[in-house]
Design an enzyme around this catalytic site. Structure first.
Site, PDB file in Angstrom:
ATOM      1  CG  ASN A  98      -1.852  -1.172   1.263  1.00  0.00           C
ATOM      2  OD1 ASN A  98      -2.408  -1.539   0.241  1.00  0.00           O
ATOM      3  ND2 ASN A  98      -2.029  -1.791   2.425  1.00  0.00           N
ATOM      4  CD  GLU A 102      -1.691   1.269  10.521  1.00  0.00           C
ATOM      5  OE1 GLU A 102      -1.353   1.236  11.713  1.00  0.00           O
ATOM      6  OE2 GLU A 102      -2.240   0.313   9.937  1.00  0.00           O
ATOM      7  CG  HIS A 118       4.624  -1.848   4.940  1.00  0.00           C
ATOM      8  ND1 HIS A 118       4.669  -0.476   5.066  1.00  0.00           N
ATOM      9  CD2 HIS A 118       3.310  -2.181   4.917  1.00  0.00           C
ATOM     10  CE1 HIS A 118       3.441  -0.005   5.131  1.00  0.00           C
ATOM     11  NE2 HIS A 118       2.585  -1.019   5.026  1.00  0.00           N
TER      12      HIS A 118
END
Ligand code: 5GP
Length: 126
Positions: free
Chosen positions: A97, A105, A110
């Site tokens: 993401n 977030e 990652h």
């Protein structure tokens, strides 16, 4: 505009050892650990040790050694987890993401490795 890396993000703290993690693999340039709120029976995060915010940031600015290490680490983690479809595993999904539309977030690159159940469609309908 470029990227500004916030070294107070939670994964930077994990890399500095200020917060514990359930480590799966550590290499020269990468770290893999279990997600604290797993969304599948297998849910591992793989991060580079360098200060990169998103995958495009990493892909464009990381060294060849970091990119090779991170890519190999993803493969090694899949092997350790036993999820490789070519080796009898049930398969997996990689998710990275990025930014607002990607609903990121934690602002440190990652890749989620998720497996262990049927994961459904690639994205939910808009
Ligand atoms: P994002 O939405 O940025 O792609 O995903 C961030 C992920 O990091 C989430 O799945 C969340 O559960 C995980 N996470 C957030 N804080 C921590 C933490 O302190 N430890 C671990 N292991 N995972 C975390």
């Amino acid at each position: 505009m470029g990227y500004e890396y916030d070294d107070q993000n939670i994964f930077a703290k994990i890399l500095r050892g200020e917060i514990p993690c359930d480590k799966v693999l550590e290499t020269e340039h990468s770290l893999a650990f279990r997600d604290i709120r797993p969304q599948a029976p297998v849910h591992v995060l793989v991060i580079p040790k360098g200060a990169y915010v998103t995958h495009d940031h990493f892909a464009l600015e990381a060294s060849d050694a970091e990119i090779a290490d991170f890519t190999r680490a993803l493969g090694q983690v899949c092997k350790l987890l036993g999820v490789q479809p070519g080796e009898g595993g049930s398969g997996y999904r990689l998710i990275s993401n990025s930014g607002d539309d990607g609903v990121q977030e934690v602002p440190h690159l990652h890749v989620h490795i998720m497996s262990g159940r049927m994961l459904g469609r690639m994205v939910s309908p808009g």
